[in-house]
Write an enzyme that holds these catalytic residues in place. Structure first.
Site, PDB file in Angstrom:
ATOM      1  N   CYS A  88       0.923  -1.061   0.176  1.00 12.47           N
ATOM      2  CA  CYS A  88       0.067  -0.131   0.052  1.00 12.47           C
ATOM      3  C   CYS A  88       0.766   1.313  -0.067  1.00 12.47           C
ATOM      4  CB  CYS A  88      -0.773  -0.029   1.172  1.00 12.47           C
ATOM      5  SG  CYS A  88      -0.087  -0.351   2.764  1.00 12.47           S
ATOM      6  N   HIS A 142      -1.779   0.847   7.226  1.00 14.50           N
ATOM      7  CA  HIS A 142      -2.580   0.739   5.663  1.00 14.50           C
ATOM      8  C   HIS A 142      -2.842   2.303   5.199  1.00 14.50           C
ATOM      9  CE1 HIS A 142      -3.979  -1.437   2.173  1.00 14.50           C
ATOM     10  NE2 HIS A 142      -5.233  -0.752   2.403  1.00 14.50           N
ATOM     11  N   HIS A 154      -5.884   1.546  -3.371  1.00 13.47           N
ATOM     12  CA  HIS A 154      -4.881   0.848  -2.577  1.00 13.47           C
ATOM     13  C   HIS A 154      -4.430  -0.628  -2.763  1.00 13.47           C
ATOM     14  CE1 HIS A 154      -7.823  -1.767  -0.153  1.00 13.47           C
ATOM     15  NE2 HIS A 154      -8.552  -1.215  -0.988  1.00 13.47           N
TER      16      HIS A 154
END
Length: 186
Positions: A88, A142, A154
């Site tokens: 990510c 994340h 993502h």
């Protein structure tokens, strides 16, 4: 015609890939389906106005278009290689550097520290969204790039680079905040 076919293909690919979505470091799965936002919808990679009616800058458009080029890239921890493997934060680093020449910290936690915190009403196309998807519910693990007022791109650990709806229960539960890269001049 080619652009329209590419858009249809990307939309179908996105819908197919977003059935089950764990994040970078989570074994949990979230059922989510891609929904285009009516207020800042992405159509063929073009972003004309944000949710407040402001014109989206060329730089922000370039960042989002670059991020879309990463769609389908397989997940790879610690990687940032479009089309080959990325996690990510690697996607964020790659999209910002290639599209805008902006160098960001490599990890999602450092990226959050680097960014200016935003309220939901101030979020724009290409701003970042942060989540705690690991064991520690307060630790950033994340990151994604907002493509409109409710969807973000993502790297999912099981699906690679995809678009997800931030209003889905998994993302609501793990959400930590929004951030704007300070070097992103509009």
């Amino acid at each position: 015609m080619k652009r329209k076919l590419l858009h249809i293909f990307m939309l179908l690919l996105t819908v197919t890939l977003t059935v089950t979505l764990p994040s970078c470091r989570s074994a949990k799965k979230s059922k989510s389906e891609f929904r285009e936002s009516s207020s800042m919808a992405h159509r063929g990679g073009r972003h004309e106005n944000d949710k407040n009616g402001k014109a989206v800058s060329k730089t922000r458009k370039k960042i989002i278009n670059e991020a879309y080029e990463w769609m389908g890239t397989p997940y790879g921890f610690g990687k940032s290689d479009k089309g080959k493997a990325s996690d990510c934060s690697g996607l964020v680093v790659g999209a910002y550097e290639r599209a805008a020449g902006i160098k960001l910290p490599r990890t999602s936690a450092k990226q959050k520290e680097y960014c200016k915190e935003l309220k939901k009403k101030d979020v724009r196309v290409a701003d970042l969204c942060f989540f705690a998807t690991g064991k520690d519910p307060g630790k950033v693990s994340h990151v994604g790039i907002m493509v409109d007022d409710r969807n973000f791109i993502h790297a999912s650990s099981s699906k690679g680079v995809i678009v997800s709806d931030i209003t889905q229960p998994y993302w609501v539960r793990t959400f930590l905040g929004y951030g704007r890269v300070p070097d992103l001049n509009d």
